[in-house]
Design a protein around this motif. Structure first.
Motif, PDB file in Angstrom:
ATOM      1  N   LYS A  42      -7.293  -0.484  -1.659  1.00 46.92           N
ATOM      2  CA  LYS A  42      -6.855  -2.079  -1.068  1.00 46.92           C
ATOM      3  C   LYS A  42      -7.952  -2.885  -1.036  1.00 46.92           C
ATOM      4  N   ARG A  63       4.917  -0.676  -8.092  1.00 53.91           N
ATOM      5  CA  ARG A  63       3.857  -0.922  -7.743  1.00 53.91           C
ATOM      6  C   ARG A  63       3.444  -0.236  -6.433  1.00 53.91           C
ATOM      7  N   GLY A 112      -7.062  -7.173  -9.444  1.00 53.72           N
ATOM      8  CA  GLY A 112      -6.546  -8.164  -8.399  1.00 53.72           C
ATOM      9  C   GLY A 112      -7.317  -9.633  -8.490  1.00 53.72           C
ATOM     10  N   SER A 168       0.763  -1.396  -0.073  1.00 55.70           N
ATOM     11  CA  SER A 168      -0.039   0.067   0.015  1.00 55.70           C
ATOM     12  C   SER A 168       1.007   1.242  -0.026  1.00 55.70           C
ATOM     13  N   GLY A 181      -6.519   1.961   2.348  1.00 52.69           N
ATOM     14  CA  GLY A 181      -5.816   2.478   1.186  1.00 52.69           C
ATOM     15  C   GLY A 181      -5.980   4.123   0.991  1.00 52.69           C
ATOM     16  N   GLY A 235      -0.701   0.041  -3.940  1.00 56.51           N
ATOM     17  CA  GLY A 235      -2.110   0.136  -3.898  1.00 56.51           C
ATOM     18  C   GLY A 235      -2.407   1.210  -3.115  1.00 56.51           C
ATOM     19  N   SER A 257      -1.035   0.203 -10.490  1.00 60.40           N
ATOM     20  CA  SER A 257      -1.828   0.335  -9.274  1.00 60.40           C
ATOM     21  C   SER A 257      -3.304  -0.285  -9.397  1.00 60.40           C
ATOM     22  N   GLU A 258      -3.877  -0.962  -8.520  1.00 58.09           N
ATOM     23  CA  GLU A 258      -4.970  -1.666  -8.336  1.00 58.09           C
ATOM     24  C   GLU A 258      -6.404  -0.675  -8.561  1.00 58.09           C
TER      25      GLU A 258
END
Ligand code: PEP
Ligand code: MN
Length: 337
Positions: free
Chosen positions: A131, A126, A184, A103, A141, A128, A163-164
């Protein structure tokens, strides 16, 4: 179905085949290779006699594809896909490292991480900002503020950002900051999200679901590709088995299996794949030895105080060691890292 054009087939011959497929109700996806153009038709395949196409000018062969995924299948692009973002190529000879914290936590943390990972040769950071946590009481997050901090730190260090995205409403905002959108494990079969990501022209890192088969992973990629977004990077991040020593069981064999079945690049995530810092390094080596096109690893300046996934997160010296070892493995399999 797939129509493979002859070497040197003209644009007119290719267009004639496309027009015929479209008139029969097919959606046509074109893959232009160095030698052959391949046309993938999605539509009423049972009404087709492949010979009708094989006798057309410029056509080499025509096949009904029996596998449930077509655009993700190796037949559609036998030469393999290289996802190019600026100077970074994922799926080429260089094994790409995507590294950073689980994160984004603060400006200080992400600036430090960016310096560390760029200094060791990672090309992508990377982190997040949104999250997917098992508990609603865990840190969720930093949201958009986290994305801003990550983008700034990445730009200062010449890194790309992955990023997610947790749901389709976040796509425009996250696309504004990230170079690669991560879908994810928990969202691998969020079909609305996959379809919406298919409408974008932005690379997607698609992680294997916790209990998904390889075929389901490839079908999830097919959802994205059928919308015309062909830039999909797959990720093996471990699956749930009866083993409890590790958080997940990293299915290293999925890497060569995907390489056999699909043209898409695949990266290995030994952090989520094992859940333990002490097992990340050997599984990173294994992933690269098995043919992974990249690694996704969690790194933090002080992992014992990370807000999420600290146990599986490498310290900076461990990350340095991993990069050194991975370079040796990459060289042994004819690649660089
Ligand atoms: C992550 O990359 O931090 C993550 C949540 O991964 P996964 O979806 O594989 O659990
Ligand atoms: Mn994580």
């Amino acid at each position: 179905m797939l129509v493979v054009m002859q070497q040197g087939a003209t644009d007119l011959q290719i267009q004639t085949v496309i027009d015929r497929l479209v008139s029969m109700g097919f959606t046509v996806h074109r893959s232009t290779g160095v030698l052959h153009t391949v046309l993938g038709g999605v539509g009423p395949v049972d009404e087709i006699d492949p010979v009708d196409f094989e006798v057309m000018d410029g056509v080499k062969e025509c096949h009904r594809i029996v596998s449930p995924y077509k655009l993700a299948s190796k037949h559609f692009k036998p030469q393999g896909t290289i996802v190019k973002i600026g100077k970074v190529e994922i799926g080429g000879t260089h094994v790409v490292t995507m590294a950073g914290p689980c994160s984004v936590e603060s400006r200080d943390q992400i600036e430090k991480v960016a310096g560390i990972v760029a200094g060791q040769g990672a090309q992508i950071m990377r982190g997040g900002a949104f999250k997917p946590r098992s508990s609603p009481y865990s840190f969720q997050g930093m949201g958009e503020e986290g994305l801003k901090l990550m983008r700034e730190a990445a730009d200062r260090n010449g890194l790309l950002v992955v990023s997610e995205v947790m749901d389709h409403t976040q796509l425009p905002m996250i696309s504004a900051y990230a170079d690669i959108l991560q879908i994810g494990a928990r969202n691998m079969q969020n079909f609305n999200l996959l379809r919406e990501a298919g409408k974008l022209r932005k690379p997607v890192l698609l992680k294997r679901g916790i209990s998904a088969t390889i075929e389901e992973l490839l079908l999830a990629a097919e959802y994205i590709m059928s919308g015309g977004n062909y830039e999909v990077i797959l990720c093996e991040r471990g699956i749930r088995t009866f083993e409890t020593y590790t958080r997940n069981t990293m299915d290293v064999s999925a890497i060569p299996v995907v390489k056999k079945l699909s043209h898409l690049p695949i990266v290995g995530d030994p952090s989520h794949g094992t859940g333990r810092r002490d097992q990340v390094l050997p599984m990173a080596r294994a992933a690269v030895a098995a043919g992974a096109d990249g690694l996704l690893v969690e790194v933090h300046p002080d992992p014992d105080h990370a807000v999420s996934d600290g146990a599986q997160t490498l310290t900076p010296p461990q990350f340095t060691e991993m990069m050194q070892q991975v370079r040796a493995i990459a060289a042994a399999v004819g690649r660089t890292a």
